[in-house]
Design a protein around this motif. Structure first.
Motif, PDB file in Angstrom:
ATOM      1  N   VAL A 204       0.856  -1.193   0.000  1.00 14.81           N
ATOM      2  CA  VAL A 204       0.000   0.000   0.000  1.00 14.81           C
ATOM      3  C   VAL A 204       0.893   1.244   0.000  1.00 14.81           C
ATOM      4  N   GLU A 208      -1.639   5.300   3.437  1.00 14.20           N
ATOM      5  CA  GLU A 208      -2.515   4.255   3.983  1.00 14.20           C
ATOM      6  C   GLU A 208      -1.942   3.674   5.280  1.00 14.20           C
ATOM      7  N   ARG A 229      -9.395   8.485  -5.720  1.00 10.86           N
ATOM      8  CA  ARG A 229      -8.694   7.260  -5.307  1.00 10.86           C
ATOM      9  C   ARG A 229      -8.123   7.403  -3.892  1.00 10.86           C
ATOM     10  N   ASN A 230      -7.696   8.627  -3.534  1.00 10.43           N
ATOM     11  CA  ASN A 230      -7.167   8.839  -2.185  1.00 10.43           C
ATOM     12  C   ASN A 230      -8.282   8.873  -1.147  1.00 10.43           C
ATOM     13  N   GLU A 232     -10.997   7.242  -1.298  1.00  8.84           N
ATOM     14  CA  GLU A 232     -11.414   5.836  -1.122  1.00  8.84           C
ATOM     15  C   GLU A 232     -10.349   5.029  -0.380  1.00  8.84           C
ATOM     16  N   SER A 233      -9.071   5.247  -0.700  1.00  5.70           N
ATOM     17  CA  SER A 233      -8.012   4.460  -0.044  1.00  5.70           C
ATOM     18  C   SER A 233      -7.851   4.855   1.418  1.00  5.70           C
ATOM     19  N   ASN A 234      -8.159   6.116   1.754  1.00  6.55           N
ATOM     20  CA  ASN A 234      -8.037   6.546   3.148  1.00  6.55           C
ATOM     21  C   ASN A 234      -8.986   5.788   4.060  1.00  6.55           C
ATOM     22  N   LYS A 236     -10.372   2.748   3.280  1.00  7.60           N
ATOM     23  CA  LYS A 236     -10.029   1.320   3.193  1.00  7.60           C
ATOM     24  C   LYS A 236      -8.803   0.989   4.040  1.00  7.60           C
ATOM     25  N   ALA A 237      -7.958   2.001   4.264  1.00  5.67           N
ATOM     26  CA  ALA A 237      -6.731   1.787   5.041  1.00  5.67           C
ATOM     27  C   ALA A 237      -7.016   1.367   6.469  1.00  5.67           C
TER      28      ALA A 237
END
Length: 270
Positions: A204, A208, A229-230, A232-234, A236-237
């Motif tokens: 990752v 993340e 994308r950030n 969403e990834s924040n 999901k992290a």
């Protein structure tokens, strides 16, 4: 108070505006965020309110935070400014109302503005109240004024380079949640060798890993981003599990690097 009072993570809106802000809020809500953080000082409350109204998520499902700026702390001004915030947001209440900064040099006595804050809550204009950028001594004074259990959170700068452990521990000992702002140190985490190494192990990004570290410390956080994308990834992290060794490695990165340190800031805890 329960740990679920503040949905975590929240979506921070500092320095965002216009269509970029609206799209960011819509992306965040679609990704599962249910906490939106704004402030009078950000100058974007109207846009935040519009984005929430335009979304498919009901207002009742969204935890909305705003903050009173330090030049509006005299009780009458504070109450008028809250009414203005609600008008801009086009909502009858906010879920959390914070004092953005303590009054510089105690120009307005804390008892005056915290009492006014509590009265705003009693009027139904805020479901919860709290503070931001308060030191250990100021937290103690605030508890003396408001009583235990009244302050939901202290929103403070926390990231791997400013871990703020004494203040975090003091808040937790008094059943006050800590909301970490600037969790990614305005992007500096992306260049750190330790975070990059840990990120490589997990496949990752350093951002993340930082979000997973915040979650592991039991903190709420409000990262801001304009990129889908950030955003969403924040969120999901938060599913990433860090080992004790990895947490210990990140603990070594603390260097007291404070980014938000304006002239009217209080005397920070060491």
């Amino acid at each position: 108070m329960t740990a679920s009072t503040l949905p975590n993570p929240g979506f921070g809106t500092y320095r965002l505006g216009g269509d970029t802000l609206k799209q960011g809020i819509h992306t965040a809500l679609e990704a599962g965020y249910r906490h939106i953080d704004t402030a009078q000082f950000y100058g974007n409350e109207s846009t935040v309110g519009e984005a929430i109204r335009d979304s498919s998520v009901p207002r009742s499902d969204i935890f909305l935070t705003t903050k009173v700026w330090f030049d509006q702390l005299e009780p009458a001004a504070l109450k008028a400014s809250v009414d203005e915030s609600l008008s801009k947001l086009k909502t009858e209440y906010v879920d959390l109302l914070l004092i953005h900064w303590p009054s510089p040099n105690d120009e307005v006595p804390m008892r005056d503005y915290l009492t006014a804050l509590k009265e705003v809550k009693a009027e139904g204009k805020a479901r919860h109240i709290g503070v931001s950028n308060f030191t250990i001594a100021q937290i103690d004074e605030a508890i003396d004024i408001l009583g235990e259990g009244e302050i939901l959170t202290n929103q403070i700068e926390v990231h791997p380079f400013l871990q703020n452990r004494k203040l975090v521990d003091h808040c937790k000992a008094n059943d006050i949640e800590v909301t970490a702002f600037m969790p990614l140190a305005v992007g500096k985490v992306m260049e750190d060798p330790v975070l990059k190494q840990i990120a490589g192990v997990h496949g990752v990004t350093p951002a993340e890993i930082t979000m997973a570290w915040i979650k592991a410390r039991g903190l709420v956080t409000i990262p801001s981003s304009t990129k889908a994308r950030n955003i969403e990834s924040n969120i999901k992290a938060f599913d990433i599990e860090l080992s004790e060794a990895e947490m210990a490695d990140i603990a070594t990165l603390d260097r007291g690097e404070r980014i938000a340190n304006p002239d009217m800031a209080p005397d920070w805890d060491e």
